[in-house]
Scaffold this motif. Structure first.
Motif, short mmCIF file in Angstrom:
data_model
loop_
_atom_site.label_atom_id
_atom_site.label_comp_id
_atom_site.label_asym_id
_atom_site.label_seq_id
_atom_site.Cartn_x
_atom_site.Cartn_y
_atom_site.Cartn_z
N GLU A 5 6.60 7.07 -2.70
CA GLU A 5 8.01 7.15 -3.08
C GLU A 5 8.74 5.83 -2.89
OE1 GLU A 5 8.39 9.51 -5.12
OE2 GLU A 5 9.98 10.67 -4.17
N ASP A 6 8.30 5.06 -1.89
CA ASP A 6 8.94 3.76 -1.67
C ASP A 6 8.58 2.76 -2.76
OD1 ASP A 6 10.04 4.78 0.56
OD2 ASP A 6 8.67 3.83 1.98
N SER A 36 -0.60 10.09 -9.86
CA SER A 36 0.40 9.40 -9.05
C SER A 36 1.41 10.38 -8.43
CB SER A 36 1.09 8.33 -9.89
OG SER A 36 2.18 8.88 -10.57
N GLN A 37 1.71 11.47 -9.15
CA GLN A 37 2.69 12.42 -8.61
C GLN A 37 2.17 13.21 -7.41
OE1 GLN A 37 4.41 15.00 -11.46
NE2 GLN A 37 4.83 13.39 -12.93
N LEU A 38 0.83 13.25 -7.29
CA LEU A 38 0.25 14.03 -6.20
C LEU A 38 0.22 13.24 -4.90
CD1 LEU A 38 -2.95 15.54 -7.86
CD2 LEU A 38 -0.70 16.56 -7.69
N LEU A 39 0.35 11.93 -5.02
CA LEU A 39 0.12 11.08 -3.86
C LEU A 39 1.33 10.97 -2.96
CD1 LEU A 39 -1.69 8.18 -5.73
CD2 LEU A 39 -2.68 10.25 -4.73
N GLU A 40 1.06 10.96 -1.66
CA GLU A 40 2.15 10.71 -0.73
C GLU A 40 2.10 9.25 -0.30
OE1 GLU A 40 2.43 13.55 2.42
OE2 GLU A 40 4.00 12.44 3.45
N TYR A 92 -4.19 23.14 -0.83
CA TYR A 92 -3.64 22.19 0.14
C TYR A 92 -2.40 22.79 0.80
CZ TYR A 92 -1.01 17.98 1.60
OH TYR A 92 -0.28 17.05 2.29
N LEU A 99 -3.45 21.49 -5.17
CA LEU A 99 -2.15 21.65 -4.52
C LEU A 99 -2.02 23.04 -3.90
CD1 LEU A 99 0.33 19.90 -6.97
CD2 LEU A 99 -0.20 19.23 -4.63
N ILE A 136 -1.80 13.37 1.43
CA ILE A 136 -2.65 13.06 0.27
C ILE A 136 -2.51 11.56 -0.02
CG2 ILE A 136 -3.17 13.52 -2.14
CD1 ILE A 136 -1.97 16.27 -1.85
N ARG A 158 8.03 3.63 -6.04
CA ARG A 158 8.63 3.95 -7.34
C ARG A 158 9.99 3.29 -7.40
NH1 ARG A 158 6.22 9.05 -6.11
NH2 ARG A 158 4.35 9.23 -7.39
N LEU A 171 5.02 3.27 -11.38
CA LEU A 171 4.02 2.99 -10.35
C LEU A 171 2.71 2.53 -11.00
CD1 LEU A 171 3.29 3.06 -7.40
CD2 LEU A 171 2.95 5.51 -7.56
#
Lengths: 122, 226, 298
Positions: C215-216, C194-198, C176, C173, C32, C218, C278
């Motif tokens: 994650e990198d 933002s929490q849904l994004l990879e 998915y 989700l 995502i 944040r 983020l």
């Protein structure tokens, strides 16, 4: 329901912390099954890959282990282990900050320990 | 294939524009003619059938703006949009030709609705055998549709200014032709030529025009954006 | 993992205006993505080129390994829910579903009807008469039920209330998880998604300025606050993405993970360090005051 995560820290770390908390508090007893990645993702409304990363962090630390085709489980004896780890952090995270703030406010060490004893009773 | 059917379905979802309106307009035209013929008590060779044909040209103009942005937005090939649209108008024109032919048959059998109203039988155009009649009725409709469609495609591809430029060029070409014909005294020859043309020749000529419109509008749509 | 989209030096100009400026990135299968940036940054132009609705000026563009233009092998695998998607005037919600069933090969009609019920959409109403939020919901239903291997949502939640937005995240989700696919969420409002994004792609003024795992990012930026003289010295050699003056105090946001040494130094100088979300980082990066290109921090 949405439990929001702190967007200024990696979410996978927060997921790992939450699982650890559940283990310490006993809602995830040792040898019990951990919810699946998708269950976590749905509950917190976060990306499943992020959950996976958090879970894998705990697998690497041997806190969780995988049973093939079934899912993730809490390893035996890890509650102690997590508590030990947390105790080390406790000093850094709470005591140091507290003492520094106390100094700023002119609270002596005696007054501080008195306060802690008071806090214990409530 | 499914995607092409999707386009047909998209067009025909607008039942009012494609099916109900044209026949409603034709019915009103027919009824009006009936009333007039009653009032004047004399036979009429009506041109009311033209209404459905002119309406189809309008549909040709409107359908691009109505459906093209939607279909392209749903990531369908421009070619499939084109195939679907062509399928739709081919089916509609064929069915319309059959219905009009049948109504023409009834008209003749009922002695022109008992009041000498020539509505579905047009002198010259529908005098020939059944197949010829079907063919001219079909070609007329698909031709007018694609005429409208092509004009709309110019707009889609080159915008308002492009369409403006196109009509300017068309007007100039027309003016020059008229001037040339007049100065060479060829008007009589042209009228004679038109007078001698047979229905088959006319319909074949229109069909070739239609094929040209189809080609041109396809080339225009291939480079059109939404 | 294979790449669903490969873009190299992609540019789109309109006369003198450059809407997309030499952009390069890859999109991997099954993730995502967030395509973020302010309105007018070039997100929509980029997506229109990916879906062959607009023609590129220069550069390379491969979707599922091929040029997307007039290519059914590519286009039939895409579902692009445009913010400004137009529908024929007389189209009803039910018409959208019937046509979608014919257009999208993986379409799940049962799922579509169940989503229609959950989003409380009136099947018989004309699309033209729907409210902005309902229109967004129609797009969401089509996007999820299409199960397209590449699903792109452009500003998917305009006009949606909190309940409907939450429903969107849940349903997305859920589906998915059962049917993994590549999803791109394009938005100027990163906050909730933002929490849904990879993975995050950030576009600003036609350029790609960030291309990294969410994650990198944040915790990557930190705000340093304190007396201006001390802060300025501390900032030397660091990538400053935002600076605010307040009397004798300065608050500056720096990109890049702080080392233990950095933290010690800040503590000695009496500077206050606080992590940046983020969302806040994206705001700072796109406030128009800095020039940046993706990859410059790595």
């Amino acid at each position: 329901m949405t439990i929001s995560m702190d967007d200024s820290r990696p979410i996978f770390v927060q997921i790992a912390e939450r699982i650890e908390n559940d283990i310490i508090e006993g809602s995830l007893p040792e040898e019990s099954q951990v919810p699946s990645t998708n269950q976590f993702a749905a509950f917190y409304q976060i990306n499943p890959a992020t959950v996976m990363k958090g879970v894998n962090l705990l697998v690497d630390q041997e806190i969780l282990y995988k049973k093939r085709g079934i899912g993730m489980f809490v390893a035996s004896g890890v509650r102690e282990k997590i508590m030990e780890k947390r105790k080390e952090h406790f000093y850094e995270q709470y005591i140091v900050t507290m003492v520094r703030e106390a100094e700023k406010l002119g609270i002596t060490v005696d007054q501080l320990s008195e306060m802690i004893r008071r806090g214990d009773k409530t | 294939m499914n995607r092409v059917l999707g386009i047909v379905r998209t067009h025909l979802a607008d039942r009012w524009s494609w099916i109900i309106f044209p026949w409603l307009i034709l019915s009103i035209s027919f009824v009006t003619n009936l009333i007039i013929v009653k009032l004047i008590g004399d036979s009429i060779y009506s041109g009311g059938l033209a209404s459905i044909y002119i309406y189809m040209m309008v549909i040709g103009i409107l359908s691009v703006a109505q459906t093209f942005p939607f279909i392209i937005g749903f990531s369908v090939r421009r070619r499939d949009y084109f195939l679907g649209t062509t399928t739709t108008i081919t089916v509609i024109s064929a069915l319309s030709a059959i219905v009009i032919c049948l109504l023409g048959y009834i008209e003749r059998k009922t002695d022109y609705w008992g009041v000498k109203l020539h509505f579905f039988n047009i002198e010259y155009l529908t005098d020939g055998p059944v197949l010829e009649r079907l063919w001219i009725l079909f070609v007329l409709m698909i031709h007018l549709f694609f005429l409208g469609f092509t004009i709309s495609c110019i707009h889609r591809r080159f915008g308002r200014n492009g369409l403006f430029f196109f009509f300017i060029v068309l007007a100039i070409a027309f003016t020059i032709s008229v001037y040339l014909i007049t100065s060479y005294h060829k008007w009589n020859a042209i009228f004679d030529w038109f007078g001698d043309i047979s229905v088959i020749e006319l319909s074949s000529g229109l069909f070739i025009c239609t094929l040209i419109y189809v080609g041109v509008s396809y080339l225009l749509l291939r480079r059109a954006t939404v | 993992m294979s790449n669903v989209i490969e873009i190299n030096g992609l540019t789109k100009t309109y006369g003198k205006v450059t809407a997309v400026d030499n952009v390069s990135f890859k999109i991997q299968e099954g993730k995502i993505y967030g395509l973020l940036g302010r309105n007018g940054a070039g997100k929509t132009t980029l997506m229109h080129m990916i879906t062959a609705q607009l023609f590129k000026t220069s550069g390379q563009l491969k979707v599922f390994g091929e040029e997307p233009y007039e290519n059914n092998r590519v286009l039939s695998q895409i579902c692009f829910i445009k913010e400004g998607q137009r529908y024929p005037d007389n189209f009803r919600v039910s018409d959208v579903l019937k046509v979608s069933q014919l257009i999208f090969p993986n379409w799940d009609q049962e799922l579509a009807y169940s989503l229609i019920t959950q989003f409380q959409l009136p099947l018989k109403r004309r699309v033209k008469k729907l409210s902005r939020g309902m229109l967004s919901s129609v797009g969401i239903v089509v996007g999820i039920a299409s199960r397209a291997p590449l699903t792109i949502f452009d500003e998917p939640y305009l006009g949606l209330d909190a309940v409907a937005r939450s429903l969107f995240y849940d349903k997305l989700l859920e589906d998915y998880a059962e049917h993994p696919r590549t999803i791109i969420l394009s938005t100027h409002l990163i906050d909730e998604v933002s929490q849904l994004l990879e993975h995050v792609l950030l576009v600003d003024k036609g350029k790609l300025i960030l291309n990294e795992e969410a994650e990198d990012l944040r915790g990557r930026a930190t705000t340093v606050a304190g007396e201006s003289s001390k802060v300025e010295g501390y900032l030397a050699g660091k990538e400053v993405i935002h600076r605010e003056q307040f009397g004798g105090l300065v608050s500056a946001t720096v990109m890049g993970q702080l080392t233990v040494k950095d933290r010690d130094q800040a503590s000695k100088l009496g500077l206050e360090l606080s992590p940046v979300s983020l969302q806040q980082m994206v705001v700072h990066l796109t406030n128009g005051k800095i020039d940046r290109e993706a990859g410059s921090t790595r």
